[in-house]
Design a protein around this motif. Structure first.
Motif, mmCIF file in Angstrom:
data_model
loop_
_atom_site.group_PDB
_atom_site.id
_atom_site.type_symbol
_atom_site.label_atom_id
_atom_site.label_comp_id
_atom_site.label_asym_id
_atom_site.label_seq_id
_atom_site.Cartn_x
_atom_site.Cartn_y
_atom_site.Cartn_z
ATOM 1 N N UNK A 1 0.840 -1.196 0.000
ATOM 2 C CA UNK A 1 0.000 0.000 0.000
ATOM 3 C C UNK A 1 0.874 1.245 0.000
ATOM 4 N N UNK A 2 2.067 1.158 0.604
ATOM 5 C CA UNK A 2 2.979 2.302 0.604
ATOM 6 C C UNK A 2 3.541 2.568 -0.784
ATOM 7 N N UNK A 3 3.773 1.495 -1.546
ATOM 8 C CA UNK A 3 4.225 1.674 -2.925
ATOM 9 C C UNK A 3 3.133 2.370 -3.730
ATOM 10 N N UNK A 4 1.873 1.998 -3.498
ATOM 11 C CA UNK A 4 0.757 2.676 -4.167
ATOM 12 C C UNK A 4 0.734 4.161 -3.826
ATOM 13 N N UNK A 5 0.892 4.479 -2.544
ATOM 14 C CA UNK A 5 0.888 5.880 -2.118
ATOM 15 C C UNK A 5 2.041 6.653 -2.741
ATOM 16 N N UNK A 6 3.194 6.023 -2.825
ATOM 17 C CA UNK A 6 4.359 6.668 -3.436
ATOM 18 C C UNK A 6 4.092 6.985 -4.903
ATOM 19 N N UNK A 7 3.497 6.030 -5.620
ATOM 20 C CA UNK A 7 3.192 6.233 -7.041
ATOM 21 C C UNK A 7 2.158 7.350 -7.213
ATOM 22 N N UNK A 8 1.144 7.383 -6.348
ATOM 23 C CA UNK A 8 0.105 8.414 -6.437
ATOM 24 C C UNK A 8 0.685 9.803 -6.214
ATOM 25 N N UNK A 9 1.512 9.945 -5.191
ATOM 26 C CA UNK A 9 2.150 11.245 -4.905
ATOM 27 C C UNK A 9 3.026 11.673 -6.070
ATOM 28 N N UNK A 10 3.813 10.744 -6.603
ATOM 29 C CA UNK A 10 4.693 11.081 -7.724
ATOM 30 C C UNK A 10 3.889 11.442 -8.968
ATOM 31 N N UNK A 11 2.761 10.771 -9.183
ATOM 32 C CA UNK A 11 1.884 11.086 -10.320
ATOM 33 C C UNK A 11 1.350 12.506 -10.204
#
Length: 451
Positions: free
Chosen positions: A429-439
């Motif tokens: 879930x942290x990888x998902x959050x990282x991708x969302x923030x970077x997007x």
């Protein structure tokens, strides 16, 4: 048989962690007016189930080489499951008088305190190893190749890991022998032995295993150049037969699937209610004023398990018969002025939050391709179909890593697939959050291939 290894104090770290955490979750109860009727059963209930959850998700299996993002991921998993069982206590023990609000405050407080102590312990141990030279493990490496040299470099540069590299034994040396290695290991109090699978025979490996077992040394092997050893293998038993599964997919675990789906529903609902509810009418007017045609563009794409679904976007092109065959290119004449803006800012992708809510897509995952392109790449790009083990996403790890938009060269799709496979095999879930923030950050600054 040689003298056995002496014990090390690091063996006490895990039991102490259990004790500290249990003290926190039980002690924090008294800071809030939860209105418990049965206090002692509650303490027993949360203590036993805390330990059970910890065993289930391996909460305390944190090692000197564990990354901090993995620790944070474990904290989120533990507290989410703990919250569920704490609230279940109300119905299970029939205590309706318990304050749900205060119970929520209790859980938030527990999470904050646990996170603080967990990260504090992590950083203190790192400093203890790197600065004070404590909690050190002496290691030797058997074999001389690219991977053993890379490992030795890690031992020498990452002092926070707490490994003291002592010696390398080259199998190709004329005077090499395992007995020579054994003598050195005993005389220099070596804790761990790393060896290259490719450079030793089966007989030598079995001999080395026997030595390590009989002398209480930890033995770890370095994969050879066969790619299969570099995979994230899953080890299982069928009766007494050991079986290795080639690929472990975290999102096949029920708890992970539940967490990701819950996150998708919450975020997509938020975007639909608070963004698309007012943005859609505005964009509809602007799109219609510039060109005739529908506001939304619907395109069939392949999703989970290769099943087809209708993917929605705000229309950014003039209606054309090639829309389902050819992706947008730089300077594409089909793109309208309004379309260029919403593509540059990725606003055109927002209707896909409806796809997420309906269950066809996820917020984060491998980006779905047009059916014609999927069929093409499935035949020409190795392991392309692995992407379909999970739901496709509005954004993905490949997209925030520089591989979004037009496929200009073979390396573009090859590297995109590599990132997608990494995501499939290493989801959190942290990888998902990282991708969302970077997007989000990429959308603000604009991307070169967003056209």
């Amino acid at each position: 048989m040689s003298t056995f290894k002496q014990g090390r104090y690091s063996g006490f770290i895990r039991p102490i962690s259990y004790l500290v955490d249990l003290t926190i979750i039980n002690g924090a109860v008294y800071f809030f007016d939860i209105n418990l009727i049965l206090v002692y059963p509650f303490h027993l209930y949360i203590s036993l189930l805390w330990v059970a959850i910890a065993f289930y998700i391996r909460f305390y299996e944190v090692y000197r080489f564990t990354r901090i993002i993995q620790i944070i991921s474990l904290l989120f998993k533990q507290i989410i499951l703990f919250s569920v069982i704490v609230y279940a206590y109300i119905g299970f023990f029939k205590e309706p008088s318990i304050s749900r609000f205060n119970l929520g405050q209790y859980l938030i407080t527990v999470f904050i305190i646990l996170t603080f102590f967990k990260l504090l312990l992590y950083f203190l141990l790192n400093k203890y190893r790197s600065v004070l030279g404590g909690n050190i493990r002496n290691v030797v490496v058997i074999g001389d190749n690219k991977k053993t040299r890379q490992l030795i470099k890690t031992f020498n540069t990452r002092s926070d890991f707490g490994y003291s590299y002592k010696q390398k034994f080259d199998v190709n040396d004329h005077d090499f022998s395992l007995d020579k290695c054994y003598n050195y290991i005993i005389e220099n109090d070596i804790d761990e032995i790393y060896f290259s699978v490719a450079e030793l025979s089966n007989k030598q490996i079995n001999n080395l295993i026997d030595f390590a077992d009989n002398n209480l040394r930890e033995l770890k092997f370095i994969p050879d150049n066969k790619d299969i050893y570099s995979k994230k293998l899953k080890y299982q038993y069928y009766e007494y037969t050991p079986i290795l599964s080639l690929r472990n997919i975290p999102l096949q675990e029920p708890i992970n699937k539940f967490i990701k789906r819950l996150f998708d529903i919450l975020l997509s609902s938020f975007i639909i209610v608070f963004v698309l509810s007012w943005l859609t009418p505005i964009l509809a007017i602007l799109i219609k004023l510039e060109s005739k045609g529908p506001v939304f563009f619907k395109q069939t794409r392949n999703g989970f398990n290769y099943e087809e679904f209708d993917c929605y976007k705000f229309r950014s092109m003039t209606p054309n018969k090639d829309a389902h065959l050819h992706q947008a290119t730089k300077g594409d004449q089909r793109i309208t002025e309004m379309g260029a803006f919403i593509r540059k800012t990725s606003i055109d992708e927002l209707p896909q939050f409806f796809n997420v809510l309906f269950g066809d897509m996820s917020v984060v995952g491998p980006r779905p391709h047009m059916v014609s392109h999927t069929n093409k790449y499935a035949r020409s790009v190795d392991k392309f179909m692995v992407r379909h083990f999970v739901k496709p996403g509005i954004t993905g790890l490949a997209q925030v890593s520089g591989y979004r938009g037009e496929i200009e060269e073979d390396k573009d799709i090859i590297n995109r697939v590599k990132y997608d496979i990494f995501y499939v095999e290493n989801w959190s879930i942290l990888l998902d959050l990282k991708v969302i923030v970077q997007t989000f950050l990429n959308a603000l600054k604009g991307e070169e291939k967003a056209y």
